[in-house]
Design a protein around this motif. Structure first.
Motif, PDB file in Angstrom:
ATOM      1  N   CYS A  21       0.814  -1.221   0.000  1.00 44.43           N
ATOM      2  CA  CYS A  21       0.000   0.000   0.000  1.00 44.43           C
ATOM      3  C   CYS A  21       0.846   1.269   0.000  1.00 44.43           C
ATOM      4  N   ALA A  23       3.143   2.026  -1.904  1.00 45.17           N
ATOM      5  CA  ALA A  23       3.530   2.434  -3.256  1.00 45.17           C
ATOM      6  C   ALA A  23       2.883   3.761  -3.641  1.00 45.17           C
ATOM      7  N   ARG A  24       1.724   4.056  -3.083  1.00 44.79           N
ATOM      8  CA  ARG A  24       1.029   5.296  -3.433  1.00 44.79           C
ATOM      9  C   ARG A  24       1.749   6.529  -2.889  1.00 44.79           C
ATOM     10  N   LYS A  25       2.689   6.329  -1.958  1.00 46.80           N
ATOM     11  CA  LYS A  25       3.446   7.446  -1.399  1.00 46.80           C
ATOM     12  C   LYS A  25       4.620   7.864  -2.287  1.00 46.80           C
ATOM     13  N   ARG A  27       6.451   9.364  -5.254  1.00 51.03           N
ATOM     14  CA  ARG A  27       6.284  10.309  -6.368  1.00 51.03           C
ATOM     15  C   ARG A  27       7.577  10.511  -7.151  1.00 51.03           C
ATOM     16  N   GLY A 170       7.306   0.378  -2.211  1.00 50.45           N
ATOM     17  CA  GLY A 170       7.335   1.631  -1.451  1.00 50.45           C
ATOM     18  C   GLY A 170       8.686   2.093  -0.961  1.00 50.45           C
ATOM     19  N   TRP A 173       9.490   4.196   2.436  1.00 50.97           N
ATOM     20  CA  TRP A 173       8.136   4.325   2.986  1.00 50.97           C
ATOM     21  C   TRP A 173       7.613   2.955   3.436  1.00 50.97           C
TER      22      TRP A 173
END
Length: 462
Positions: A21, A23-25, A27, A170, A173
């Motif tokens: 999850c 991975a959405r952090k 950029r 991630g 993170w």
């Protein structure tokens, strides 16, 4: 499958999904490598603690305490390690962070501006991180295979899949978030499960154990010199450990680093005491335990209420898989950032940087898993050799480069090279029994060789 097998699978699955999850952090490269340098004190504390609490803390250390008494480690090796952690965090880590390092080889590149020094540091970093990660995998997977009855290859595959989910999507993170949640499990294990076991077995165990078991010198009555030597050795192991040093890099500011260092050492001291005291008491109620590294499994599964015992097993799992994931993560970072930077210094697009970093993470974890599967050697010996390599090569070089302005790239290269080579030669001679030395003395000799060569080269070259 029994309850313990399901505990292993569910624990790895849950934390693997948490890592996915994250991975959405991501950029850009900064968020992947150092969380955009926004990590709060909580993340730093949990990351530092979980980097310290490993398979050695949960299996080998308790095994020593079961055999010789808990205060042998708690008054020698452990205080040395805690002091080493403070040096790694508050001095070395902060200095490296101040010059904008994302990895430890970054520091060598910035300080010496010499591709030979950077390349040697990179080779040491990747090789030793892989060996250290493999040692963690072998240790916990062998232990689980013996304690639970799961096939060794199956356990390896489960752990590798979980670590892939921690590291690849991630980056830092994923590591920091899973470390934070895992630390809750480990802390509960130490503060709740261990006291329950202590309360249960203490009256019987105290009566059955000799007075020498509770002494600083232990049952074997080791010498004071040996205790001091162990303290110094573990100080150098942790002061030069990239696993501890790099925990500082994502910090949002210096104040968070200072708070995290103090809180972490206090928590680690409390956790270590409770784990090792519990392991020592087990000698009084189960004096004939054959596999001493399994003493904590034995305590959790047979001397704690069933639910609490399973939480304790989960604590052992999380401690080991956390350390292994950080080790492989650091190896992947060095491959994607430092190695690629040496081979292709042209600046790349951010999308390519993140993609390359994830591929490197998968490669580092995959190689470690295959090696652990094919060559299951002694996990403790590999851990010791990995720590000793950093202490014999990196630590003298880093400290002299920070404290001595005259220290140059030639001295750094030959200092690191001599430390590693002397250690490898001595380790080979000891392994073949061509020579005999007191325990761990070869690490101190290797460190001395590195320092001597570094000083001589620096003074000779204007």
């Amino acid at each position: 499958m029994n309850a313990v097998s399901w505990t292993v699978i569910v624990t790895l699955l849950v934390f693997g999904l948490v890592g996915l999850c994250m991975a959405r952090k991501i950029r850009n490269g900064d968020s992947f490598y150092v969380m955009d340098e926004k990590a709060p004190t909580l993340f730093l504390v949990c990351g530092i603690c979980m980097s310290y609490i490993s398979a050695v803390t949960m299996s080998t250390g308790p095994g020593v305490c079961y055999e010789n008494g808990p205060f042998v480690l708690l008054t020698t090796a452990q205080p040395g390690a805690w002091l080493g952690m403070l040096v790694a965090i508050l001095f070395i880590g902060r200095k490296m962070k101040a010059v904008g390092c994302y990895t430890v080889p970054d520091y060598f590149a910035k300080r010496f501006a010499d591709s030979n020094v950077t390349c040697l540091a990179l080779i040491i970093m990747v090789t030793v991180m892989e060996l250290y990660g493999i040692s963690q995998l072998v240790s916990i997977c062998t232990t689980l295979s013996e304690a639970v009855g799961l096939p060794y290859p199956l356990v390896i595959v489960l752990f590798i899949l979980a670590i892939m989910l921690f590291c690849v999507p991630g980056g830092t993170w994923g590591i920091m978030m899973t470390d934070t949640l895992m630390f809750i499990v480990v802390l509960f294990t130490a503060l709740v499960v261990c006291p329950v076991i202590i309360y249960s077995v203490c009256p019987e165990a105290i009566q059955a154990l000799p007075e020498s078991f509770w002494s600083v010198r232990g049952v074997n009555q080791g010498s004071v010199a040996n205790g001091i030597s162990n303290m110094i050795l573990w100080f150098t192991f942790f002061a030069g450990s990239p696993v501890i040093i790099t925990r500082v890099f994502p910090a949002k500011n210096d104040f968070a680093v200072f708070k995290a260092a103090v809180i972490s050492v206090i928590l680690i001291a409390v956790i270590s005491f409770l784990l090792y005291f519990t392991a020592g008491l087990m000698r009084g109620v189960e004096p004939e335990l054959a596999a001493r590294d399994l003493v904590m499994f034995q305590a959790f599964l047979h001397h704690a209420p069933p639910v609490l015992g399973l939480v304790g097993v989960a604590g052992i799992l999380t401690a080991t898989v956390s350390t292994a994931s950080v080790l492989f993560c650091l190896a992947g970072f060095s491959i994607s950032r430092d190695l690629f930077g040496l081979l292709n210094p042209v600046k790349q697009e951010e999308a390519n940087n993140v993609r390359r970093a994830r591929i490197a993470q998968a490669f580092a974890v995959g190689i470690g898993g295959v090696a652990a599967l094919l060559y299951p050697s002694s996990g403790y010996d590999l851990s010791l050799f990995a720590c000793g390599t950093f202490a014999a090569s990196w630590l003298p070089t880093i400290l002299m480069s920070l404290l001595w302005k005259r220290y140059n790239s030639t001295a750094a290269f030959y200092g690191m090279f001599s430390g590693v080579m002397v250690l490898i030669v001595l380790q080979a001679l000891l392994s073949t029994q061509a020579i005999t030395l007191p325990d761990t003395l070869h690490y101190i000799i290797s460190m001395g060789a590195s320092i001597l060569v570094s000083v001589c080269v620096t003074l000779r070259k204007p």
